[in-house]
Design a protein around this motif. Sequence first.
Motif, PDB file in Angstrom:
ATOM      1  N   GLY A   1       0.785  -1.222   0.000  1.00  0.00           N
ATOM      2  CA  GLY A   1       0.000   0.000   0.000  1.00  0.00           C
ATOM      3  C   GLY A   1       0.818   1.272   0.000  1.00  0.00           C
ATOM      4  N   ALA A   2       2.017   1.243  -0.609  1.00  0.00           N
ATOM      5  CA  ALA A   2       2.858   2.438  -0.639  1.00  0.00           C
ATOM      6  C   ALA A   2       2.685   3.161  -1.979  1.00  0.00           C
ATOM      7  CB  ALA A   2       4.314   2.056  -0.437  1.00  0.00           C
ATOM      8  N   LYS A   3       3.133   4.417  -2.016  1.00  0.00           N
ATOM      9  CA  LYS A   3       3.010   5.186  -3.250  1.00  0.00           C
ATOM     10  C   LYS A   3       4.130   4.875  -4.224  1.00  0.00           C
ATOM     11  CE  LYS A   3       0.339   9.215  -1.927  1.00  0.00           C
ATOM     12  NZ  LYS A   3       0.019   8.937  -0.514  1.00  0.00           N
ATOM     13  N   ASP A   4       5.283   4.546  -3.691  1.00  0.00           N
ATOM     14  CA  ASP A   4       6.435   4.239  -4.538  1.00  0.00           C
ATOM     15  C   ASP A   4       7.417   3.508  -3.633  1.00  0.00           C
ATOM     16  OD1 ASP A   4       8.600   4.270  -6.394  1.00  0.00           O
ATOM     17  OD2 ASP A   4       7.746   6.030  -7.342  1.00  0.00           O
ATOM     18  N   VAL A   5       8.628   3.222  -4.139  1.00  0.00           N
ATOM     19  CA  VAL A   5       9.642   2.684  -3.236  1.00  0.00           C
ATOM     20  C   VAL A   5      10.222   3.835  -2.427  1.00  0.00           C
ATOM     21  CG1 VAL A   5      10.227   0.692  -4.647  1.00  0.00           C
ATOM     22  CG2 VAL A   5      11.383   2.848  -5.043  1.00  0.00           C
ATOM     23  N   ALA A   6      11.081   3.509  -1.461  1.00  0.00           N
ATOM     24  CA  ALA A   6      11.568   4.546  -0.552  1.00  0.00           C
ATOM     25  C   ALA A   6      12.417   5.583  -1.277  1.00  0.00           C
ATOM     26  CB  ALA A   6      12.358   3.910   0.587  1.00  0.00           C
ATOM     27  N   PHE A   7      13.248   5.136  -2.224  1.00  0.00           N
ATOM     28  CA  PHE A   7      14.140   6.065  -2.919  1.00  0.00           C
ATOM     29  C   PHE A   7      13.933   5.930  -4.432  1.00  0.00           C
ATOM     30  CE2 PHE A   7      16.388   4.259   0.820  1.00  0.00           C
ATOM     31  CZ  PHE A   7      16.239   5.341   1.663  1.00  0.00           C
ATOM     32  N   PRO A   8      12.937   6.615  -4.971  1.00  0.00           N
ATOM     33  CA  PRO A   8      12.622   6.420  -6.400  1.00  0.00           C
ATOM     34  C   PRO A   8      13.789   6.751  -7.304  1.00  0.00           C
ATOM     35  CG  PRO A   8      10.909   7.682  -5.300  1.00  0.00           C
ATOM     36  CD  PRO A   8      12.030   7.577  -4.330  1.00  0.00           C
ATOM     37  N   ARG A   9      14.553   7.785  -6.978  1.00  0.00           N
ATOM     38  CA  ARG A   9      15.655   8.150  -7.881  1.00  0.00           C
ATOM     39  C   ARG A   9      16.783   7.126  -7.836  1.00  0.00           C
ATOM     40  NH1 ARG A   9      15.858  14.499  -6.733  1.00  0.00           N
ATOM     41  NH2 ARG A   9      14.883  13.694  -4.868  1.00  0.00           N
ATOM     42  N   VAL A  10      17.032   6.586  -6.628  1.00  0.00           N
ATOM     43  CA  VAL A  10      18.030   5.512  -6.526  1.00  0.00           C
ATOM     44  C   VAL A  10      17.564   4.297  -7.332  1.00  0.00           C
ATOM     45  CG1 VAL A  10      19.175   3.945  -4.927  1.00  0.00           C
ATOM     46  CG2 VAL A  10      18.834   6.329  -4.299  1.00  0.00           C
ATOM     47  N   ASN A  11      16.258   4.095  -7.332  1.00  0.00           N
ATOM     48  CA  ASN A  11      15.694   2.983  -8.084  1.00  0.00           C
ATOM     49  C   ASN A  11      15.999   3.132  -9.576  1.00  0.00           C
ATOM     50  OD1 ASN A  11      14.248   0.640  -8.220  1.00  0.00           O
ATOM     51  ND2 ASN A  11      12.248   1.634  -8.314  1.00  0.00           N
ATOM     52  N   LEU A  12      15.834   4.353 -10.069  1.00  0.00           N
ATOM     53  CA  LEU A  12      16.156   4.593 -11.480  1.00  0.00           C
ATOM     54  C   LEU A  12      17.645   4.387 -11.728  1.00  0.00           C
ATOM     55  CD1 LEU A  12      15.218   5.505 -14.280  1.00  0.00           C
ATOM     56  CD2 LEU A  12      15.684   7.850 -13.595  1.00  0.00           C
ATOM     57  N   LEU A  13      18.464   4.860 -10.771  1.00  0.00           N
ATOM     58  CA  LEU A  13      19.916   4.656 -10.899  1.00  0.00           C
ATOM     59  C   LEU A  13      20.233   3.158 -10.987  1.00  0.00           C
ATOM     60  CD1 LEU A  13      22.834   5.759 -10.793  1.00  0.00           C
ATOM     61  CD2 LEU A  13      22.713   5.547  -8.308  1.00  0.00           C
ATOM     62  N   SER A  14      19.552   2.336 -10.172  1.00  0.00           N
ATOM     63  CA  SER A  14      19.774   0.886 -10.228  1.00  0.00           C
ATOM     64  C   SER A  14      19.522   0.372 -11.638  1.00  0.00           C
ATOM     65  CB  SER A  14      18.819   0.149  -9.294  1.00  0.00           C
ATOM     66  OG  SER A  14      19.014   0.516  -7.981  1.00  0.00           O
ATOM     67  N   TYR A  15      18.425   0.842 -12.233  1.00  0.00           N
ATOM     68  CA  TYR A  15      18.117   0.369 -13.580  1.00  0.00           C
ATOM     69  C   TYR A  15      19.207   0.780 -14.559  1.00  0.00           C
ATOM     70  CZ  TYR A  15      16.167  -0.276 -18.132  1.00  0.00           C
ATOM     71  OH  TYR A  15      16.013  -0.669 -19.422  1.00  0.00           O
ATOM     72  N   TRP A  16      19.676   2.017 -14.420  1.00  0.00           N
ATOM     73  CA  TRP A  16      20.742   2.477 -15.316  1.00  0.00           C
ATOM     74  C   TRP A  16      22.007   1.661 -15.136  1.00  0.00           C
ATOM     75  CZ3 TRP A  16      20.843   5.474 -19.480  1.00  0.00           C
ATOM     76  CH2 TRP A  16      19.702   6.238 -19.738  1.00  0.00           C
ATOM     77  N   LEU A  17      22.336   1.373 -13.885  1.00  0.00           N
ATOM     78  CA  LEU A  17      23.522   0.538 -13.635  1.00  0.00           C
ATOM     79  C   LEU A  17      23.335  -0.829 -14.274  1.00  0.00           C
ATOM     80  CD1 LEU A  17      24.302   1.379  -9.905  1.00  0.00           C
ATOM     81  CD2 LEU A  17      25.717   1.935 -11.875  1.00  0.00           C
ATOM     82  N   TYR A  18      22.121  -1.366 -14.141  1.00  0.00           N
ATOM     83  CA  TYR A  18      21.833  -2.681 -14.718  1.00  0.00           C
ATOM     84  C   TYR A  18      21.992  -2.635 -16.235  1.00  0.00           C
ATOM     85  CZ  TYR A  18      18.981  -6.452 -16.600  1.00  0.00           C
ATOM     86  OH  TYR A  18      18.539  -7.524 -17.326  1.00  0.00           O
ATOM     87  N   LEU A  19      21.397  -1.615 -16.853  1.00  0.00           N
ATOM     88  CA  LEU A  19      21.437  -1.531 -18.320  1.00  0.00           C
ATOM     89  C   LEU A  19      22.876  -1.367 -18.796  1.00  0.00           C
ATOM     90  CD1 LEU A  19      19.596  -1.418 -20.786  1.00  0.00           C
ATOM     91  CD2 LEU A  19      19.604   1.054 -20.592  1.00  0.00           C
ATOM     92  N   PHE A  20      23.609  -0.478 -18.108  1.00  0.00           N
ATOM     93  CA  PHE A  20      24.989  -0.214 -18.495  1.00  0.00           C
ATOM     94  C   PHE A  20      25.847  -1.467 -18.329  1.00  0.00           C
ATOM     95  CE2 PHE A  20      29.277   1.374 -17.485  1.00  0.00           C
ATOM     96  CZ  PHE A  20      29.511   2.092 -18.627  1.00  0.00           C
ATOM     97  N   GLY A  21      25.722  -2.105 -17.162  1.00  0.00           N
ATOM     98  CA  GLY A  21      26.504  -3.319 -16.905  1.00  0.00           C
ATOM     99  C   GLY A  21      26.147  -4.423 -17.878  1.00  0.00           C
ATOM    100  N   ALA A  22      24.864  -4.545 -18.190  1.00  0.00           N
ATOM    101  CA  ALA A  22      24.419  -5.614 -19.080  1.00  0.00           C
ATOM    102  C   ALA A  22      25.001  -5.422 -20.478  1.00  0.00           C
ATOM    103  CB  ALA A  22      22.896  -5.621 -19.145  1.00  0.00           C
ATOM    104  N   ILE A  23      24.918  -4.198 -20.975  1.00  0.00           N
ATOM    105  CA  ILE A  23      25.444  -3.940 -22.318  1.00  0.00           C
ATOM    106  C   ILE A  23      26.952  -4.153 -22.318  1.00  0.00           C
ATOM    107  CG2 ILE A  23      25.786  -2.134 -24.046  1.00  0.00           C
ATOM    108  CD1 ILE A  23      23.010  -1.082 -23.233  1.00  0.00           C
ATOM    109  N   MET A  24      27.596  -3.690 -21.250  1.00  0.00           N
ATOM    110  CA  MET A  24      29.043  -3.844 -21.152  1.00  0.00           C
ATOM    111  C   MET A  24      29.437  -5.327 -21.177  1.00  0.00           C
ATOM    112  SD  MET A  24      31.321  -2.023 -18.269  1.00  0.00           S
ATOM    113  CE  MET A  24      33.052  -2.380 -18.102  1.00  0.00           C
ATOM    114  N   ALA A  25      28.729  -6.145 -20.423  1.00  0.00           N
ATOM    115  CA  ALA A  25      29.067  -7.568 -20.362  1.00  0.00           C
ATOM    116  C   ALA A  25      28.877  -8.223 -21.723  1.00  0.00           C
ATOM    117  CB  ALA A  25      28.207  -8.272 -19.313  1.00  0.00           C
TER     118      ALA A  25
END
Lengths: 221, 315, 565, 97
Positions: free
Chosen positions: C110-134
């Motif tokens: 029942g929450a509006k979002d996760v605790a740190f929405p911007r960190v969440n986006l950063l996680s996705y960017w790290l994932y995308l960057f790392g994935a492409i790099m690998a």
Amino acid sequence: MSEQAVTVEAFHHHDEEGTRLGFWLFLFTELLLFGAFFIVYGVYRSAHLNDFKIAAESLNTGIGTTNTIILLASSLTVVLSLNAMRAGRVKLAKTMLLITMALGTTFLIIKGFEWNAKFAHDLYLQTSGAIAAGKGSPLLTPGPEMLPNGQVLFYGLYFIMTGTHALHIIIGAVWMGIVYYWIAKGSINPENVGVLERCALYWHLVDVIWIFLFPLYYLVA
Amino acid sequence: MNVNYNPPSVFAQDVDFAFWFIAYVSLFFLVFITGFIIFSIIKYNRKNNPVPSNLHGNTGLEIVWTIVPTILVMLFFYFGLQGFLKMRNVPKDAMEIKVDAGMWWWKFTYPNGLEQNTAQGLTVPADTPIYLPLHSDDVVHSFYIPAFRVKMDVVPKAAGAEDNYTWFEASQIGDFDLFCAEYCGLNHAQMITKVHVLTKPDYLAWLEEQSAGFLKQKAENPGQALITSKGCFACHSSDGTKLIGPSFKGLFGKTEIVVTGGEEREITVDEAYLKTSIMEPGKDIVKGFQPLMPPLPMTADEVMAIIDHIKELSE
Amino acid sequence: METANSTNYFNSHTGSRWTSGIMSWLTSTDHKRIGVMYGFTMFTFFFLAVCLGFLIKLQKFYPAASGWEIIPVEWYGSFFTLHSVIMIFLFIVPGAPAVLGNFFLPLQIGAKDVAFPRVNLLSYWLYLFGAIMAVVGILLGGADTGWTFTPPYSVTTRTISMFGTQFDSVSWMLTAAFILGWGTILTGINFIITIHRMRTKGMSYFKMPLFSWSIYAASWIQVLATPVVGITLLMIVLERMMPVGFFDPNKGGDPILFQHLFWIYSHPAVYVMILPSMGLVSEIIPTNSQKPIFGYKSIAIASCSIAGVGYLIWAHHMFATGMSDVASIIFSFLTFFVAIPTAIKVFNWIATLYKASIALTPPMLFALGFVFNFSIGGLTGMFLGSLSTDIHLHDTDFIVAHFHYTMFGGAAFGIIGGIFHYFPKMFGKMYSHKLANATFGFMFTGFNALFIPMFILGFYGMPRRYHTYPDIPLFTTLQQASTIGSWILVIGVILMFVTWIHGLRKGQISNEENPWNSSTLEWQTASPPTLYNFEEDPVVTRHPYDYDAFRAEVKAGTSKGARDE
Amino acid sequence: MNSNEQTFSPRGPIIVFSALIFLTIATVMLSGLDIGNIGALIIAMSVASVKAGLVLYFFMHLNHEPLIFKLFVALAFVTLATLFLLTFSDYAFRGIA
């Protein structure tokens, strides 16, 4: 989907305590990261006790102690800065932050001299100029010009662990600079100290790690 | 391939007992779980049972299915431990055969100095415990004889550290597969040989026959013996065939184009070049080949003996 | 959906300057958009890895003597490395937590979002960057270390490039794994804080749905174990680039120490992979049984104890490495303690079916398939925890079959079932059930046909990671059966994509909030969910799986149930 | 953490700092003693742990934080200790030198 897309302001959710708890979790990851180094150190120290002692003798306890005191003092000043900010004494907080940065820089300069002295004695990672030149061929037969394995491992770990630690000091000091700028701008103020608080927590953690690095490298001789 | 229901080695029965014990218990649970699912799908289908119960749980049942698995897994642990202790305790009177593994060869050294390579395999007497210290100088390999249920990694160790070991006692005559079970690069799947189990008298006869010739050759031509025992023939032929590395035939004195640090240059194969190639294999790569050769720790004398033999092959 | 002009996450979002187009997704901090983006990225990589797996199996259709060669021997190492790196680091680890966890954790509590929405986006960017790099790195250089990066091989190998380039793809891939690691750490922190601080009114810990519990347990592993492997992988990079030798025996190092540090993370990581899927199954089974899950509390506690015990058993991957016998015995003993909470969960799931009212919907098929496959995976794990049998089976096809039963038959079936379960909520559309059932049929049959022969192969001694195999009739027969199984499985995977794409494009628009008539909170919002998830903060008053109370609420009109009931 | 600390007083932090400096000097002095390897290691690590505890508890304000913070910190350190212990279940019984 609908064409009239609208962007909405980022969802603002002020939970200072939650943010701080999250930051503590982040600090644990740093702790565990150094934890892996400590495990490697522990294993090789137990295997090469004498070599570790001989190698540790080449480190200067005086310098190590000085640096420990400098770092502890910087921990004091950053906590004073935070307390001052909370009490509304912005100017004092800024001064204390500047002193902290200065102490951090001093630490790095001393560390730099210490490293430089080791390089001068050819205690570069591989520990011997002759071997260092042969880099890329990790399976060279050990010869007489090479230090014993235990000492090679000691210096390798010394450079990597203190280097990683120094990297954290640099990150902390740069962050502090940014915090200083925000205080000057007023976006960090006695009512909103969260960022300063987290920066201070980070700095303390770097200090805690040094508290363990210091005896392991400088006092085991 | 010898797949024996009664495995032909001493502690294999213990391994298989643990295996089948776990297998039957597992099968029982799998059948029970699957049967219950199928039963429920039929009996409690929405058509057959439109009104579900509101059953939340049952503490008694929960306790039962905590305790029963606990007892069973402790039995699994115990039976596994039994076999393991036998595997790790080498009988005192065991015969020692040194095992060396490298990319991508095996070498077996007998107490009298006889060496056998991948092509020849490991020959052992039946009903005799064989102790095998496992040595590697390059990467991690794994010594695996499925029929005997024997496996242990061959790990390169720091100077002064103990090598890994394993042992077995074959109880049946025959040939059995010996695999490398740890990925060790390009020809990992070729690192296969056989264990030949002979009766004791046959073994003694074999040993005498092999040793005489080998020891004589080793004394007369140390270079060839080294090339065989270090596994060089896995990649370098002596008849001009192009394998993974250049052939030794006609090599000495030949003009080759080599790639050093990305730049091509022409050289003549001489002693200095061969020495570099053996000690630092990644440095000058003959054009058209890949930098795959692992550096092998060798003394200067050994290197010279090998170079002498390459010279002979070139004549 | 009540009104046509209501805002859902497709036409409005937070945190970005862009209002439409791909950038409005890539820069949005909305947890729902991030979850969907993870999903698309992850399944793209998944498809690539499935293709590689298909080729690896095809390579083994004939034995060595036949000269059959689909993948040149020089590339084989890179193929199985790429297959495993993608499947593990890019598919299963982020799978359930990052896609469905991101989307449904805030909804479930029942929450509006996760605790740190911007960190969440950063996680996705790290994932995308790392994935492409690998993926780019390995394609350029062809790292052939396997996903375990075991030194000294991972230090000395100078890999053969598929395109003839000199490229240190091993270091490149290790760095990518390090970056991916930070992505998962940040996601883990985010979820832990979300669960601790953002539960809605009345949502006490023991009123949280079980998927949230499993995400909580998995997040702790991500936070505390990932840094260890991160720094260990960097040590290998340092060894490759500089003349240091932490794990190089010629410099006094011990290669086995690397394996300890690696498995300190990578063993708990398998619980990061499986726990969220178990959570999904714990949602799907009660929903389709229309009754409370059996033993709610013990499942929740079992999740946490699996995570806890998961830390203590890493070295059971190392019984054959020559570590001390004492350590082998200790780790074997501790390993069995993870079997107990796992067994409890399986029994609780099947007990839930008792006196239920079962609807065999596509997600339910996947959940029951999960229970069957995972039981096989778990039970064959017993052979590998037991010392003497592990020595024999270690590094054979038996191991390969075992972890595919837990990771694919288990975790991936859970993720796919979860997506079928949540599809109507995420997109407001319903896929074709016929296609979905066919997907399950092909996947389940193909999967079992592929991996059951590998158990037998492993028992008879077929080592893993072999480019080819000796010409033994038994081996050939079993390998061919297994390869044919892989073809059926690939058809299933393709059908799965067809089902989803068909569902997204042509699926019948279903604005039903609660098509499966589920009692948990995430089904009470609109489909697709509105911008801040709920019109007003929900208040929780009952147990999440109390179906009697739920049915009463639906009757009284205070909760939304399936329309046709 | 309480944000009701309205007045600024450096006294508390300075007392903690003095204790830290005292412990630093003490550990350097003690390292000179000849008490064997294990003894020296135990003393050095104990002193370091006390120092780290002081920094965590006072400088990092754990003393003002709710219980959950303390539990989390304990969990992190217990995890690290467990990793050490179990790794040494291998190395304590094996010669790697």
